[in-house]
Design a protein around this motif. Structure first.
Motif, PDB file in Angstrom:
ATOM      1  N   ASP A 100      -4.961  -4.375  -1.526  1.00 40.25           N
ATOM      2  CA  ASP A 100      -6.129  -4.774  -0.732  1.00 40.25           C
ATOM      3  C   ASP A 100      -5.886  -6.119  -0.050  1.00 40.25           C
ATOM      4  N   SER A 130     -13.612  -1.291   9.294  1.00 40.72           N
ATOM      5  CA  SER A 130     -13.201  -0.156   8.464  1.00 40.72           C
ATOM      6  C   SER A 130     -13.938   1.115   8.842  1.00 40.72           C
ATOM      7  N   GLN A 164      -9.253  -0.042   9.733  1.00 38.93           N
ATOM      8  CA  GLN A 164      -8.585   0.634   8.629  1.00 38.93           C
ATOM      9  C   GLN A 164      -9.448   1.775   8.118  1.00 38.93           C
ATOM     10  N   VAL A 177       0.842  -1.202   0.000  1.00 45.63           N
ATOM     11  CA  VAL A 177       0.000   0.000   0.000  1.00 45.63           C
ATOM     12  C   VAL A 177       0.873   1.246   0.000  1.00 45.63           C
ATOM     13  N   ASP A 232     -15.428  -2.431  -2.351  1.00 44.36           N
ATOM     14  CA  ASP A 232     -14.663  -3.662  -2.187  1.00 44.36           C
ATOM     15  C   ASP A 232     -14.566  -4.090  -0.729  1.00 44.36           C
ATOM     16  N   PHE A 233     -14.267  -3.166   0.175  1.00 43.00           N
ATOM     17  CA  PHE A 233     -14.065  -3.567   1.566  1.00 43.00           C
ATOM     18  C   PHE A 233     -15.371  -3.908   2.275  1.00 43.00           C
ATOM     19  N   MET A 251      -9.867  -8.092  -6.348  1.00 46.28           N
ATOM     20  CA  MET A 251      -8.919  -7.624  -5.334  1.00 46.28           C
ATOM     21  C   MET A 251      -7.556  -7.349  -5.956  1.00 46.28           C
ATOM     22  N   ASP A 299     -12.514   2.914  -0.279  1.00 51.20           N
ATOM     23  CA  ASP A 299     -12.939   1.813  -1.138  1.00 51.20           C
ATOM     24  C   ASP A 299     -14.097   1.048  -0.491  1.00 51.20           C
ATOM     25  N   TYR A 318     -15.090  -7.854   1.228  1.00 56.20           N
ATOM     26  CA  TYR A 318     -13.971  -8.684   1.685  1.00 56.20           C
ATOM     27  C   TYR A 318     -14.223  -9.227   3.080  1.00 56.20           C
ATOM     28  N   THR A 335     -10.491   3.637   4.748  1.00 54.54           N
ATOM     29  CA  THR A 335     -10.485   3.412   3.304  1.00 54.54           C
ATOM     30  C   THR A 335     -11.618   4.188   2.643  1.00 54.54           C
TER      31      THR A 335
END
Length: 106
Positions: free
Chosen positions: A65, A101, A80, A11, A87-88, A61, A84, A91, A82
């Protein structure tokens, strides 16, 4: 924020690539590392099999990620930040739990 931020080597490389034209921001990231405010976790180097499993499981992914999901498995209480959300939100960790997140509005 009293605690240092934690990210992965992959990252960090993505961030530096995106900041190539924003030299001041790139210098800030570098200083954050030097001052211990940003810590780099060698997730890909230490867990390549787990990251590969994640990449196999999620076709959309990317490598960064995958390292973040693997990092969240290593430090389950961490959250985290993010942008995004798409996507997250999909996941999952190895135990089936979502990655904790903070997703600010874009």
């Amino acid at each position: 924020m009293d605690e240092p931020l934690l990210t992965t080597e992959t990252v960090l490389a993505e961030v530096c690539h995106r900041l190539v034209r924003a030299r001041a921001a790139l210098q800030i990231v570098t200083l954050m590392i030097a001052e211990g405010r940003l810590v780099i976790a060698p997730v890909l180097a230490e867990n390549p099999e787990r990251v590969a499993d994640l990449l196999n499981r999620y076709a959309e992914m990317d490598l960064g990620d995958g390292t973040l999901v693997a990092l969240s498995e290593r430090i389950p209480q961490a959250r985290q930040v993010t942008l995004d959300r798409r996507d997250f939100s999909r996941y999952r960790r190895a135990d089936g739990a979502p990655v904790p997140s903070i997703m600010p509005a874009a």
